[in-house]
Design a protein around this motif. Structure first.
Motif, PDB file in Angstrom:
ATOM      1  N   THR A 121     -21.552  -0.102  14.250  1.00  0.00           N
ATOM      2  CA  THR A 121     -20.348  -0.764  14.749  1.00  0.00           C
ATOM      3  C   THR A 121     -19.167  -0.526  13.810  1.00  0.00           C
ATOM      4  N   ALA A 122     -19.464  -0.598  12.509  1.00  0.00           N
ATOM      5  CA  ALA A 122     -18.403  -0.391  11.519  1.00  0.00           C
ATOM      6  C   ALA A 122     -17.802   1.008  11.647  1.00  0.00           C
ATOM      7  N   GLU A 123     -18.673   2.009  11.822  1.00  0.00           N
ATOM      8  CA  GLU A 123     -18.182   3.395  11.948  1.00  0.00           C
ATOM      9  C   GLU A 123     -17.377   3.579  13.225  1.00  0.00           C
ATOM     10  N   ALA A 124     -17.807   2.928  14.312  1.00  0.00           N
ATOM     11  CA  ALA A 124     -17.068   3.022  15.571  1.00  0.00           C
ATOM     12  C   ALA A 124     -15.688   2.388  15.432  1.00  0.00           C
ATOM     13  N   LEU A 125     -15.672   1.256  14.739  1.00  0.00           N
ATOM     14  CA  LEU A 125     -14.388   0.590  14.529  1.00  0.00           C
ATOM     15  C   LEU A 125     -13.468   1.423  13.637  1.00  0.00           C
ATOM     16  N   LYS A 126     -14.056   2.069  12.622  1.00  0.00           N
ATOM     17  CA  LYS A 126     -13.248   2.938  11.751  1.00  0.00           C
ATOM     18  C   LYS A 126     -12.629   4.089  12.541  1.00  0.00           C
ATOM     19  N   ALA A 127     -13.395   4.642  13.446  1.00  0.00           N
ATOM     20  CA  ALA A 127     -12.896   5.743  14.278  1.00  0.00           C
ATOM     21  C   ALA A 127     -11.760   5.253  15.192  1.00  0.00           C
ATOM     22  N   GLU A 128     -11.938   4.017  15.715  1.00  0.00           N
ATOM     23  CA  GLU A 128     -10.891   3.471  16.578  1.00  0.00           C
ATOM     24  C   GLU A 128      -9.599   3.234  15.806  1.00  0.00           C
ATOM     25  N   VAL A 129      -9.742   2.684  14.582  1.00  0.00           N
ATOM     26  CA  VAL A 129      -8.560   2.441  13.736  1.00  0.00           C
ATOM     27  C   VAL A 129      -7.870   3.750  13.385  1.00  0.00           C
ATOM     28  N   ALA A 130      -8.662   4.762  13.072  1.00  0.00           N
ATOM     29  CA  ALA A 130      -8.099   6.070  12.737  1.00  0.00           C
ATOM     30  C   ALA A 130      -7.324   6.646  13.925  1.00  0.00           C
ATOM     31  N   GLY A 131      -7.869   6.471  15.110  1.00  0.00           N
ATOM     32  CA  GLY A 131      -7.188   6.951  16.314  1.00  0.00           C
ATOM     33  C   GLY A 131      -5.873   6.219  16.555  1.00  0.00           C
ATOM     34  N   LEU A 132      -5.907   4.903  16.358  1.00  0.00           N
ATOM     35  CA  LEU A 132      -4.686   4.113  16.527  1.00  0.00           C
ATOM     36  C   LEU A 132      -3.621   4.494  15.500  1.00  0.00           C
ATOM     37  N   LYS A 133      -4.034   4.796  14.284  1.00  0.00           N
ATOM     38  CA  LYS A 133      -3.075   5.206  13.250  1.00  0.00           C
ATOM     39  C   LYS A 133      -2.403   6.522  13.613  1.00  0.00           C
ATOM     40  N   GLU A 134      -3.112   7.334  14.394  1.00  0.00           N
ATOM     41  CA  GLU A 134      -2.515   8.601  14.829  1.00  0.00           C
ATOM     42  C   GLU A 134      -1.573   8.415  16.010  1.00  0.00           C
ATOM     43  N   THR A 135      -1.907   7.511  16.925  1.00  0.00           N
ATOM     44  CA  THR A 135      -1.088   7.353  18.136  1.00  0.00           C
ATOM     45  C   THR A 135       0.092   6.409  17.950  1.00  0.00           C
ATOM     46  N   LEU A 136      -0.031   5.411  17.062  1.00  0.00           N
ATOM     47  CA  LEU A 136       1.044   4.433  16.904  1.00  0.00           C
ATOM     48  C   LEU A 136       2.364   5.055  16.436  1.00  0.00           C
ATOM     49  N   PRO A 137       2.359   5.970  15.477  1.00  0.00           N
ATOM     50  CA  PRO A 137       3.641   6.574  15.073  1.00  0.00           C
ATOM     51  C   PRO A 137       4.379   7.258  16.230  1.00  0.00           C
ATOM     52  N   SER A 138       3.631   7.911  17.116  1.00  0.00           N
ATOM     53  CA  SER A 138       4.289   8.577  18.240  1.00  0.00           C
ATOM     54  C   SER A 138       4.876   7.553  19.210  1.00  0.00           C
ATOM     55  N   LEU A 139       4.169   6.419  19.392  1.00  0.00           N
ATOM     56  CA  LEU A 139       4.701   5.352  20.231  1.00  0.00           C
ATOM     57  C   LEU A 139       5.954   4.737  19.598  1.00  0.00           C
ATOM     58  N   GLU A 140       5.919   4.566  18.275  1.00  0.00           N
ATOM     59  CA  GLU A 140       7.084   4.027  17.575  1.00  0.00           C
ATOM     60  C   GLU A 140       8.284   4.964  17.714  1.00  0.00           C
ATOM     61  N   ALA A 141       8.033   6.266  17.593  1.00  0.00           N
ATOM     62  CA  ALA A 141       9.114   7.242  17.733  1.00  0.00           C
ATOM     63  C   ALA A 141       9.658   7.249  19.156  1.00  0.00           C
ATOM     64  N   GLU A 142       8.768   7.117  20.136  1.00  0.00           N
ATOM     65  CA  GLU A 142       9.204   7.099  21.532  1.00  0.00           C
ATOM     66  C   GLU A 142      10.031   5.853  21.820  1.00  0.00           C
ATOM     67  N   GLU A 143       9.575   4.718  21.295  1.00  0.00           N
ATOM     68  CA  GLU A 143      10.320   3.470  21.506  1.00  0.00           C
ATOM     69  C   GLU A 143      11.697   3.547  20.843  1.00  0.00           C
ATOM     70  N   LYS A 144      11.754   4.140  19.665  1.00  0.00           N
ATOM     71  CA  LYS A 144      13.028   4.280  18.958  1.00  0.00           C
ATOM     72  C   LYS A 144      13.987   5.183  19.737  1.00  0.00           C
TER      73      LYS A 144
END
Length: 424
Positions: free
Chosen positions: A69-92
């Motif tokens: 579960t911990a590894e799955a959560l780490k993978a999810e967090v890593a994915g979110l860290k990659e997608t959030l900057p692009s969402l922030e740039a799009e919102e800006k």
């Protein structure tokens, strides 16, 4: 700048107000942008919330020995860290696009502004003074004032068209008018200022000249701009500030040179001083709480009218229609002085209430007494007066058959006792 909440609350009314100014409907396009921006913002906030939740859950899973579960959560967090900057740039980017769309729209007219297409639909409010009856054919100033020290030929050799070189008694008259106006406006409660003549892009955006009216301005090689009016410098004195309500209303005045390219005035007023690239003007600016601005608008008109009355110059006061107001104004009075050489009234001052339109562009606010929230101030501006056009009015109304000019008595102390200009 307009409040997006105003567009959301009643898009039909917003478009109807724009239509009064001759502008195309804009609410649908702005609300579509707003909806897209808010959708991206929601996805971004949901992603941030999930990232924080997942990050906390990793520690819990690790403590329970649940490595999978911990590894799955780490993978999810890593994915979110990659997608959030692009969402922030799009919102800006969408926020900037929405802000640009709102900034391109003119101020909405006040309810009592008459609807109309151009100056022919303006409404005369009052008149003061009686035009003088001449026993000779009065001339335009450009025809008789060169003998008094108004030199257009030398100015053209030095700088080109729409400049003037003043000498002797004419230069003194120009100085005397500016000094008299400043004395009268400071006596009326305006604080005299000496503001910069060069300003940055942000200042001209704040008062509404940029980006739409760049061609009317002079730009320097280091990307600054010569002020078209001291309104720019004086109004921006409160940009990015939260003002003490006790400081309002704030009343400022300045006598400065002003610089305008007159890009849209080709062929208009090519003779004389009416439309110059460089001219002097006494500017009036007021910063008020919203409930003070209407009364201040009338008071500023009175202050400008007082100068014309002191100089015994006949004039009329006109309420501009929706099609003749400036970009930033919600209501404007023009004072038009009588020019016998042209046998007509010509604008010598525009006094405008801009509401919170400029304040939003400058982020100029105040915190009302007892309130935890800030509100945008209201800004007003007007001429008190344009020196060159007042000089024209003094010359034409005081002209004599022999080419001399009798000066108004109020000017004599400022002229060192001289009461008449004589041809050289």
């Amino acid at each position: 700048m307009h409040d997006i909440r105003l567009v959301r609350s009643d898009p039909d009314a917003f478009d109807a107000a724009l239509a009064k100014r001759g502008a195309s409907p804009a609410a649908d396009a702005i609300l579509a942008l707003d909806e897209e921006r808010r959708a991206v913002q929601t996805r971004m906030q949901e992603g941030q919330t999930r990232r924080n939740e997942a990050s906390k859950a990793i520690g819990k899973a690790m403590g329970q020995g649940d490595t999978a579960t911990a590894e799955a959560l780490k993978a999810e967090v890593a994915g979110l860290k990659e997608t959030l900057p692009s969402l922030e740039a799009e919102e800006k980017a969408l926020s900037a696009k929405q802000a640009d769309a709102l900034a391109a729209l003119p101020n909405l007219p006040a309810d009592d502004v008459p609807q109309g297409a151009d100056e022919n639909d303006n409404v005369e409010v009052s008149r003061w003074g009686t035009p003088r009856e001449f026993d000779f054919e009065p001339q335009e100033h450009a025809d008789f004032a060169p003998a008094l020290g108004l030199d257009f030929e030398t100015a053209a050799e030095i700088s080109g068209a729409r400049f003037v070189f003043m000498r002797g008694q004419m230069a003194r008259l120009n100085r005397a008018l500016g000094a008299m106006m400043l004395d009268m406006q400071t006596a009326a409660g305006f604080v005299e200022c000496v503001p910069p003549l060069l300003v940055k892009d942000d200042a001209l955006f704040g008062t509404g000249q940029l980006p739409k009216f760049a061609e009317d301005l002079f730009r320097t090689t280091d990307d600054k701009w010569l002020i078209p009016t001291a309104e720019v410098s004086l109004t921006n004195a409160v940009r990015e500030q939260i003002l003490d309500p006790q400081a309002l209303p704030m009343k400022l005045t300045a006598l400065t040179p002003c610089f305008r390219s007159e890009a849209g005035a080709a062929g208009k007023d090519t003779r004389g001083l009416i439309r110059q690239h460089q001219f002097d003007k006494v500017e009036l600016v007021a910063i008020t709480a919203p409930d003070q601005s209407e009364a201040m608008h009338e008071a500023m008109c009175t202050a400008a009218e007082a100068v014309l009355q002191a100089l015994d110059l006949p004039y009329r006061k006109v309420l501009l229609c929706t099609g003749d107001m400036s970009f930033s104004a919600r209501k404007t009075y023009d004072l038009e002085v009588w020019l016998p050489g042209q046998n007509t009234y010509r604008e010598i001052s525009s006094i405008s209430n801009c509401g919170d339109f400029q304040a939003r562009r400058m982020n100029a606010r105040f915190k009302p007494e007892g309130s935890k929230k800030t509100e945008f101030v209201h800004t007003l501006n007007g001429s008190g007066l344009a020196v060159g056009r007042t000089l024209v009015a003094v010359l034409e109304n005081g002209q004599n058959a022999d080419g001399s000019v009798t000066l108004p008595s109020a000017l004599v102390p400022y002229m060192g006792g001289i009461d008449k200009l004589e041809p050289a």
